[in-house]
Every structure is written in C-alpha cells, then in structure tokens.
Scaffold this motif. Structure first.
Motif, PDB file in Angstrom:
ATOM      1  N   ASP A 142      53.584  77.094  22.999  1.00 59.93           N
ATOM      2  CA  ASP A 142      52.890  76.367  24.229  1.00 59.93           C
ATOM      3  C   ASP A 142      50.724  76.822  24.077  1.00 59.93           C
ATOM      4  O   ASP A 142      50.394  75.918  25.096  1.00 59.93           O
ATOM      5  CB  ASP A 142      53.232  77.022  25.069  1.00 59.93           C
ATOM      6  CG  ASP A 142      54.701  77.206  25.299  1.00 59.93           C
ATOM      7  OD1 ASP A 142      54.929  78.044  25.711  1.00 59.93           O
ATOM      8  OD2 ASP A 142      55.480  76.009  25.046  1.00 59.93           O
ATOM      9  N   THR A 143      50.509  76.692  22.763  1.00 62.16           N
ATOM     10  CA  THR A 143      49.080  77.119  23.021  1.00 62.16           C
ATOM     11  C   THR A 143      48.285  75.501  22.795  1.00 62.16           C
ATOM     12  O   THR A 143      48.653  74.951  21.886  1.00 62.16           O
ATOM     13  CB  THR A 143      48.926  77.584  21.762  1.00 62.16           C
ATOM     14  OG1 THR A 143      48.882  79.257  21.373  1.00 62.16           O
ATOM     15  CG2 THR A 143      46.968  77.802  21.556  1.00 62.16           C
ATOM     16  N   ALA A 144      47.901  74.785  23.819  1.00 62.55           N
ATOM     17  CA  ALA A 144      46.905  74.097  23.967  1.00 62.55           C
ATOM     18  C   ALA A 144      46.102  73.857  24.510  1.00 62.55           C
ATOM     19  O   ALA A 144      45.933  74.637  25.722  1.00 62.55           O
ATOM     20  CB  ALA A 144      48.463  73.038  24.570  1.00 62.55           C
ATOM     21  N   VAL A 145      45.529  72.729  24.547  1.00 62.99           N
ATOM     22  CA  VAL A 145      44.964  71.937  26.208  1.00 62.99           C
ATOM     23  C   VAL A 145      45.683  71.996  27.562  1.00 62.99           C
ATOM     24  O   VAL A 145      46.340  70.853  26.604  1.00 62.99           O
ATOM     25  CB  VAL A 145      43.506  71.492  25.307  1.00 62.99           C
ATOM     26  CG1 VAL A 145      42.659  70.940  26.339  1.00 62.99           C
ATOM     27  CG2 VAL A 145      42.197  72.509  24.483  1.00 62.99           C
ATOM     28  N   TYR A 146      45.524  72.505  27.830  1.00 67.01           N
ATOM     29  CA  TYR A 146      46.332  71.252  29.126  1.00 67.01           C
ATOM     30  C   TYR A 146      45.262  70.293  29.814  1.00 67.01           C
ATOM     31  O   TYR A 146      44.484  70.796  30.419  1.00 67.01           O
ATOM     32  CB  TYR A 146      47.150  72.396  29.833  1.00 67.01           C
ATOM     33  CG  TYR A 146      47.952  72.585  29.536  1.00 67.01           C
ATOM     34  CD1 TYR A 146      47.942  74.153  27.837  1.00 67.01           C
ATOM     35  CD2 TYR A 146      49.206  72.484  29.725  1.00 67.01           C
ATOM     36  CE1 TYR A 146      49.260  74.903  27.326  1.00 67.01           C
ATOM     37  CE2 TYR A 146      50.245  73.362  28.956  1.00 67.01           C
ATOM     38  CZ  TYR A 146      50.331  74.065  27.994  1.00 67.01           C
ATOM     39  OH  TYR A 146      51.399  74.459  27.304  1.00 67.01           O
ATOM     40  N   TYR A 147      45.810  69.624  30.011  1.00 63.15           N
ATOM     41  CA  TYR A 147      45.495  67.895  30.834  1.00 63.15           C
ATOM     42  C   TYR A 147      45.791  67.805  32.046  1.00 63.15           C
ATOM     43  O   TYR A 147      47.204  68.190  32.008  1.00 63.15           O
ATOM     44  CB  TYR A 147      44.870  67.080  30.156  1.00 63.15           C
ATOM     45  CG  TYR A 147      43.923  67.285  28.836  1.00 63.15           C
ATOM     46  CD1 TYR A 147      44.332  67.588  27.462  1.00 63.15           C
ATOM     47  CD2 TYR A 147      42.682  67.127  29.387  1.00 63.15           C
ATOM     48  CE1 TYR A 147      43.990  67.466  26.713  1.00 63.15           C
ATOM     49  CE2 TYR A 147      42.112  66.849  27.988  1.00 63.15           C
ATOM     50  CZ  TYR A 147      42.575  67.475  26.917  1.00 63.15           C
ATOM     51  OH  TYR A 147      41.818  67.992  25.304  1.00 63.15           O
ATOM     52  N   CYS A 148      45.703  67.967  33.272  1.00 61.05           N
ATOM     53  CA  CYS A 148      46.168  66.671  33.791  1.00 61.05           C
ATOM     54  C   CYS A 148      45.963  65.014  34.147  1.00 61.05           C
ATOM     55  O   CYS A 148      45.029  65.411  33.740  1.00 61.05           O
ATOM     56  CB  CYS A 148      45.975  67.427  35.723  1.00 61.05           C
ATOM     57  SG  CYS A 148      43.891  67.716  35.665  1.00 61.05           S
ATOM     58  N   ALA A 149      46.314  64.496  34.563  1.00 59.69           N
ATOM     59  CA  ALA A 149      45.872  63.522  35.229  1.00 59.69           C
ATOM     60  C   ALA A 149      46.936  62.514  36.607  1.00 59.69           C
ATOM     61  O   ALA A 149      47.670  63.094  37.230  1.00 59.69           O
ATOM     62  CB  ALA A 149      46.417  62.878  33.590  1.00 59.69           C
ATOM     63  N   ALA A 150      46.446  61.747  36.984  1.00 62.28           N
ATOM     64  CA  ALA A 150      46.874  60.912  38.174  1.00 62.28           C
ATOM     65  C   ALA A 150      46.916  59.169  37.511  1.00 62.28           C
ATOM     66  O   ALA A 150      46.849  58.616  37.269  1.00 62.28           O
ATOM     67  CB  ALA A 150      45.894  61.063  38.992  1.00 62.28           C
ATOM     68  N   GLY A 151      48.252  59.002  38.009  1.00 59.49           N
ATOM     69  CA  GLY A 151      48.715  58.141  38.159  1.00 59.49           C
ATOM     70  C   GLY A 151      49.096  56.705  39.200  1.00 59.49           C
ATOM     71  O   GLY A 151      49.768  57.445  40.106  1.00 59.49           O
ATOM     72  N   ARG A 152      49.083  55.962  39.674  1.00 55.93           N
ATOM     73  CA  ARG A 152      49.853  54.670  40.609  1.00 55.93           C
ATOM     74  C   ARG A 152      50.567  54.002  40.232  1.00 55.93           C
ATOM     75  O   ARG A 152      48.839  52.626  40.138  1.00 55.93           O
ATOM     76  CB  ARG A 152      48.917  54.469  41.536  1.00 55.93           C
ATOM     77  CG  ARG A 152      49.122  53.847  43.002  1.00 55.93           C
ATOM     78  CD  ARG A 152      48.264  54.199  43.936  1.00 55.93           C
ATOM     79  NE  ARG A 152      47.154  53.972  43.983  1.00 55.93           N
ATOM     80  CZ  ARG A 152      45.759  54.152  45.052  1.00 55.93           C
ATOM     81  NH1 ARG A 152      45.710  55.151  46.217  1.00 55.93           N
ATOM     82  NH2 ARG A 152      44.743  53.701  44.814  1.00 55.93           N
ATOM     83  N   ARG A 153      51.141  54.082  39.762  1.00 51.73           N
ATOM     84  CA  ARG A 153      52.286  51.767  39.681  1.00 51.73           C
ATOM     85  C   ARG A 153      52.925  51.666  40.944  1.00 51.73           C
ATOM     86  O   ARG A 153      54.089  52.039  41.463  1.00 51.73           O
ATOM     87  CB  ARG A 153      52.692  52.310  37.808  1.00 51.73           C
ATOM     88  CG  ARG A 153      52.129  52.751  37.364  1.00 51.73           C
ATOM     89  CD  ARG A 153      50.363  50.845  36.906  1.00 51.73           C
ATOM     90  NE  ARG A 153      50.092  51.735  35.631  1.00 51.73           N
ATOM     91  CZ  ARG A 153      48.479  52.044  35.659  1.00 51.73           C
ATOM     92  NH1 ARG A 153      47.730  52.644  36.977  1.00 51.73           N
ATOM     93  NH2 ARG A 153      48.606  52.833  34.673  1.00 51.73           N
TER      94      ARG A 153
END
Length: 125
Positions: free
Chosen positions: A89-100
C-alpha cells in the motif's frame, strides 16, 4: 476547486491510517471524489471513489474490505480510512474531484477535473 491532502505518514504493516482531503469552494457537494495512489516506478492507480452525496462508494479490489472512503460535505472534506495496511500500500495518495452529468463516481483519472498535491503513505514490514 483546490484540494489539499494530508494525514500521510509511516505505519507498520497491519496498522491503520486516515488521510484527509480538504477542498476549497462552495460547490464541493456537487463533485464526486476519488482517491488514487502512485508507487515509485508504477502508474497511478484507482483506490476508491464516492458520489457527491456520499451514498455510493466504489473500491479497487486490492483495498476492498480494508479501506473506507467517506465525506463530510459540511466540512468540504473527504477521508480515506486505511486499515490492515500492507507494504504494497506504500505510495503517494492523491485525492481528486470530478463532475460529469449522469456519473455518480468514476475509477478513471480522466473523469477528474481537480487533483490534490498528494500525501505519502509508507507501510513498513
């Protein structure tokens, strides 16, 4: 929308960690949100997603049953609770936002319009 991820760190295998993503703007509750991660030398991969209202969630098979995504629209924040962590699970974690239109959530990075800067999660064996 600006996204700021936080809460990463170093944890032993089997441990837990919660990462958060705070969003600016007054339209947070109109976006579906996702978490992605990228390990060194690997492509960015989908982890989890949640609909704009929080009623629907979706997980990658690799984290299902261990991770939980949630959101608090009053606080403009989305969370990823990670339990039973593994070294992979080691990683850089990114959050993201979307709207479709017509889309509750997505696992495809191209469906997301805004990305946070990432927070490092390291799981030691």
């Amino acid at each position: 929308v600006q996204l700021q991820a936080s809460g990463g760190g170093l944890v032993q295998a089997g441990g837990s960690l919660r990462v958060s993503c705070a969003a600016s703007g007054r339209t947070f509750n109109s976006y579906f949100m996702g978490w992605f991660r990228q390990a060194p030398g690997k492509e960015r991969e989908f982890v989890a997603a949640i609909s704009w209202g929080g009623g629907s969630t979706y997980y990658a098979d690799s984290v299902k049953g261990r991770f939980t995504i949630s959101r608090d629209n009053a606080k403009n924040t989305v969370y990823l609770q990670m339990n039973s962590l593994k070294p992979e699970d080691t990683a850089v974690y990114y959050c993201a936002a979307g709207r479709r239109s017509g889309t509750l959530y997505s696992r495809a990075p191209k469906e997301y319009d805004y990305w946070g800067q990432g927070t490092q999660v390291t799981v030691s064996s």
